[in-house]
Design an enzyme around this catalytic site. Sequence first.
Site, PDB file in Angstrom:
ATOM      1  N   CYS A  74       0.862  -1.181   0.000  1.00 49.35           N
ATOM      2  CA  CYS A  74       0.000   0.000   0.000  1.00 49.35           C
ATOM      3  C   CYS A  74       0.899   1.231   0.000  1.00 49.35           C
ATOM      4  O   CYS A  74       1.715   1.394   0.917  1.00 49.35           O
ATOM      5  CB  CYS A  74      -0.890  -0.028   1.243  1.00 49.35           C
ATOM      6  N   CYS A 184      -0.864   3.869  -6.377  1.00 50.46           N
ATOM      7  CA  CYS A 184      -1.730   3.140  -5.439  1.00 50.46           C
ATOM      8  C   CYS A 184      -1.830   1.716  -5.963  1.00 50.46           C
ATOM      9  O   CYS A 184      -2.038   1.516  -7.171  1.00 50.46           O
ATOM     10  CB  CYS A 184      -3.116   3.783  -5.372  1.00 50.46           C
TER      11      CYS A 184
END
Length: 262
Positions: A74, A184
């Site tokens: 992440c 992302c």
Amino acid sequence: MSKDSPIGIFDSGVGGTSIWKEVHSLLPLEHTIYLADSANAPYGEKSPEEITRLSIKNTEKLLNMGCKLIIVACNTATTNSIQTLRSTYDVPFIGIEPAIKPAALQTKTKSIGILATKGTLSSALFARTSDLYSKDIKVIEVVGKGLVQEIERGNKDSVQVEAMLAELLRPMLDAGIDYLVLGCSHYPYLIPSLKKILPNHVSIIDSGMAVAKQTKLVLQSLDLLTESQQAAPEFFTNADPIILKNLLSETGENLKVSYLNF
């Protein structure tokens, strides 16, 4: 720590499976455990303190499962929390952050786009990386507002998401970018839609393979690469497992997804 211990991977939700796929492809013998913290997604709009708290929660769950290495799959968690994680726990961590460097080195138009979450773009680590590699280059930063939520709902291929992307990419295209950096781990699932919108000369860069290669290097350096066929990958989510199951079905493997309250 055993060579046969699992690799742990966590993300704010289902997006980090884009990283898992690269790791599993490069290191197919390794036993992997994936945590999707979908109940708390998205991380990108939370405070740095909350992001770090969630990252610690996920890390401790994976350590309790016996993991020998943890991949923070992440961007938001990496850019806000990885220094704290590395200083707190005696286990190697692999992070993920927007791949500005290759885009900055290869751009011909001297203009690149970064599509990321608010939490990543506002982090100190991202600012340092950007400053290091973006001299004399125009960097168009755009917050992918709403994209993670749509992917978490299973809407990655929807007309609505395509319209959202067209709007988000407009300032980048107006600035003449020739590289789009996906900041992302959810966003690689949008590549088919992105390719419909972007001109052919715009290249898309994500960090999945780089993370997989770094994972292999670190395990080799610590003599922790497994030498035998391991158990099937394990996937856990603290939300409805169906979205994660659907994403993983694209691999063609029969992968088990379980609900876990963590």
